[in-house]
Design an enzyme around this catalytic site. Structure first.
Site, PDB file in Angstrom:
ATOM      1  N   TRP A  57      18.518 -32.883  23.763  1.00  0.00           N
ATOM      2  CA  TRP A  57      18.399 -31.620  23.004  1.00  0.00           C
ATOM      3  C   TRP A  57      17.112 -31.651  22.184  1.00  0.00           C
ATOM      4  CZ3 TRP A  57      21.239 -28.426  25.306  1.00  0.00           C
ATOM      5  CH2 TRP A  57      22.629 -28.485  25.421  1.00  0.00           C
ATOM      6  N   SER A 108      32.509 -35.692  24.691  1.00  0.00           N
ATOM      7  CA  SER A 108      32.539 -36.561  23.511  1.00  0.00           C
ATOM      8  C   SER A 108      33.332 -37.822  23.820  1.00  0.00           C
ATOM      9  CB  SER A 108      33.176 -35.827  22.335  1.00  0.00           C
ATOM     10  OG  SER A 108      33.318 -36.727  21.253  1.00  0.00           O
ATOM     11  N   ARG A 147      22.582 -37.240  24.810  1.00  0.00           N
ATOM     12  CA  ARG A 147      22.399 -35.788  24.885  1.00  0.00           C
ATOM     13  C   ARG A 147      21.657 -35.265  23.665  1.00  0.00           C
ATOM     14  NH1 ARG A 147      27.115 -34.433  26.304  1.00  0.00           N
ATOM     15  NH2 ARG A 147      28.007 -33.356  24.528  1.00  0.00           N
ATOM     16  N   ASP A 156      25.661 -22.625  16.705  1.00  0.00           N
ATOM     17  CA  ASP A 156      25.536 -22.390  18.146  1.00  0.00           C
ATOM     18  C   ASP A 156      25.482 -20.915  18.520  1.00  0.00           C
ATOM     19  OD1 ASP A 156      25.333 -25.067  18.876  1.00  0.00           O
ATOM     20  OD2 ASP A 156      27.490 -25.334  18.702  1.00  0.00           O
ATOM     21  N   GLY A 165      22.054 -40.343   7.796  1.00  0.00           N
ATOM     22  CA  GLY A 165      22.373 -39.966   9.163  1.00  0.00           C
ATOM     23  C   GLY A 165      23.760 -40.448   9.544  1.00  0.00           C
ATOM     24  N   ASP A 170      21.037 -31.037  17.988  1.00  0.00           N
ATOM     25  CA  ASP A 170      21.295 -29.964  18.959  1.00  0.00           C
ATOM     26  C   ASP A 170      20.731 -28.620  18.482  1.00  0.00           C
ATOM     27  OD1 ASP A 170      23.188 -32.029  18.576  1.00  0.00           O
ATOM     28  OD2 ASP A 170      24.676 -31.079  19.837  1.00  0.00           O
TER      29      ASP A 170
HETATM   30  N1  GLY Z   1      25.945 -29.176  21.234  1.00  0.00           N
HETATM   31  C1  GLY Z   1      27.138 -29.904  21.386  1.00  0.00           C
HETATM   32  C2  GLY Z   1      27.087 -30.901  22.454  1.00  0.00           C
HETATM   33  O1  GLY Z   1      26.053 -31.119  23.060  1.00  0.00           O
HETATM   34  O2  GLY Z   1      28.126 -31.503  22.721  1.00  0.00           O
END
Ligand code: GLY
Length: 392
Positions: A247, A359, A243, A110, A229, A171
């Site tokens: 991404w 999360s 998400r 990141d 995966g 991501d």
């Molecule tokens: N890149 C981490 C998330 O989207 O939670």
């Protein structure tokens, strides 16, 4: 390479979605007011990844999400030309320069999110040469995470950690623009080659046959062979984390922008269609695309990322493309739905978008504001309001 196997199911996206200028000005003003209210408390500190009871509690610049605040400040500055944003931008920018020098929280891919939104933007918007140098040094730090044999950037953790070794995640496509930037600025192709190789591997292994995506995928770093995966934040290993898919849409579109390889635009489209076909009535996805109705939480942050991704894709399609307008209509419908039912208007919160999920499996930031959701919502509004040069 996967083939497209479903067209867009919803006819509603064929209907032109009008964005009234007055409505848009009003919505942008709402975001600007929120930013203004936060300018003092987030001068040295930053908002955390997720709010608690809808309040962002200030923290230091240590997490992967620290750059979304400065990203919003650049958007605000570019939109208003108001110097009050510059003052905080400069404090934040310094903090990113120090963070890199002091090696704080750098064991992550990141670094891309962190240094595109802070230093690449700082160079682009302000012409800050030190920000440019810092962005290049950050790219140097990011490519340490590259596994030569597997041709991927490892997402998380120490490179020798058996739990994380050889793990790439969807991501990461959003982290690649920092590398494209570094090659463009230095003339050294190594960053570009790594970004391209990673994007190719993600296209091959993270994207499934049906155009859904794994959240994470393990590669054997010794043989370079694909392993399996696994999800981290999705409902199950075989489901499609909303998400992550967003991404992927935006991230593959960005690899198209930086490499000109049409294959990446095609993949972004396929992922987008998969996403659009799994939206509930109000066009805001559930946190995992396996859910299309019921009581599961929505993820407004995925919707805001997706709106930006769709607007980016549509920019690169020819007028003759039957889906070009449809992507734009879908993006506008999402933005309107977010504005009407997912913002903190009349709610006690220092965030902007309600109903995001950080999360669900980790029970972290569920049905809260998430700072990237706020950022991408603002980016989406700005994209519809003016011609805007991306920080990505
Ligand atoms: N890149 C981490 C998330 O989207 O939670």
């Amino acid at each position: 390479m996967n083939t497209i196997n479903e067209g867009i199911k919803h006819d509603k996206f064929k209907v032109k979605s009008i964005l009234d200028k007055k409505w848009l000005d009003h919505e942008i003003q709402f975001v600007l007011n929120k930013i203004d209210e936060n300018l003092d408390i987030f001068r040295e500190k930053v908002p955390p990844a997720a709010s608690k009871n809808l309040i962002y509690i200030p923290e230091g610049n240590t997490d992967w999400t620290a750059s979304f605040w400065i990203g919003m400040l650049y958007l605000a500055y570019e939109y208003t030309n108001d110097e009050k944003y510059l003052d905080v931008i400069n404090v934040q920018l310094e903090s990113f320069k120090h963070r890199l020098k002091d090696n704080i929280g750098m064991e992550t891919h990141d670094i891309g999110f962190l240094y595109s939104l802070s230093c690449v933007a700082g160079f682009q918007v302000l012409g800050d040469r030190t920000a440019r140098e810092t962005a290049i040094k950050a790219a140097d730090k990011l490519i340490i995470r590259y596994h030569e044999k597997a041709k991927i950037l490892q997402a998380w953790g120490d490179l020798s950690d058996p739990e994380q070794r050889g793990r790439m995640i969807i991501d990461c496509n959003m982290n690649l623009p920092l590398l494209y930037f570094a090659s463009k600025e230095t003339g050294d192709p190594k960053y570009y080659d790594i970004a391209l190789n990673h994007a190719e591997q993600a296209a091959k292994y993270i994207v499934r046959e049906d155009s859904s995506t794994f959240h994470t995928f393990y590669m054997d770093t010794v043989t370079g062979e694909p392993l399996y995966g696994r999800t981290a934040q999705g409902y199950s290993d075989q489901s499609c984390w909303a998400r992550g898919q967003a991404w992927g849409v935006y991230g593959f579109a960005l690899s198209y922008v930086h490499t000109g390889d049409k294959k990446f635009l095609d993949i972004a489209e396929k992922l987008a269609i998969y996403f659009l076909n799994r939206l509930p009535e109000d066009d805001i996805c559930y946190w995992d695309l396996d859910f299309t109705e019921g009581n599961e939480e929505r993820d407004s942050s995925a919707a805001s990322i997706m709106a930006c991704g769709l607007l980016e894709i549509s920019k690169h399609l020819p007028v003759s493309n039957e889906y070009r307008e449809l992507y734009e209509n879908a993006a506008v419908k999402m933005i309107k739905s977010l504005a009407e039912n997912y913002t903190t208007k009349n709610v006690n919160s220092n965030g902007i978008l309600l109903h995001a999920v950080y999360s669900k499996p980790g029970d972290n930031g569920v049905d809260e504001c998430c700072i990237w959701g706020d950022y991408y919502y603002f980016e989406a509004l700005i994209r519809t309001a003016k011609s805007w040069r991306m920080y990505w």
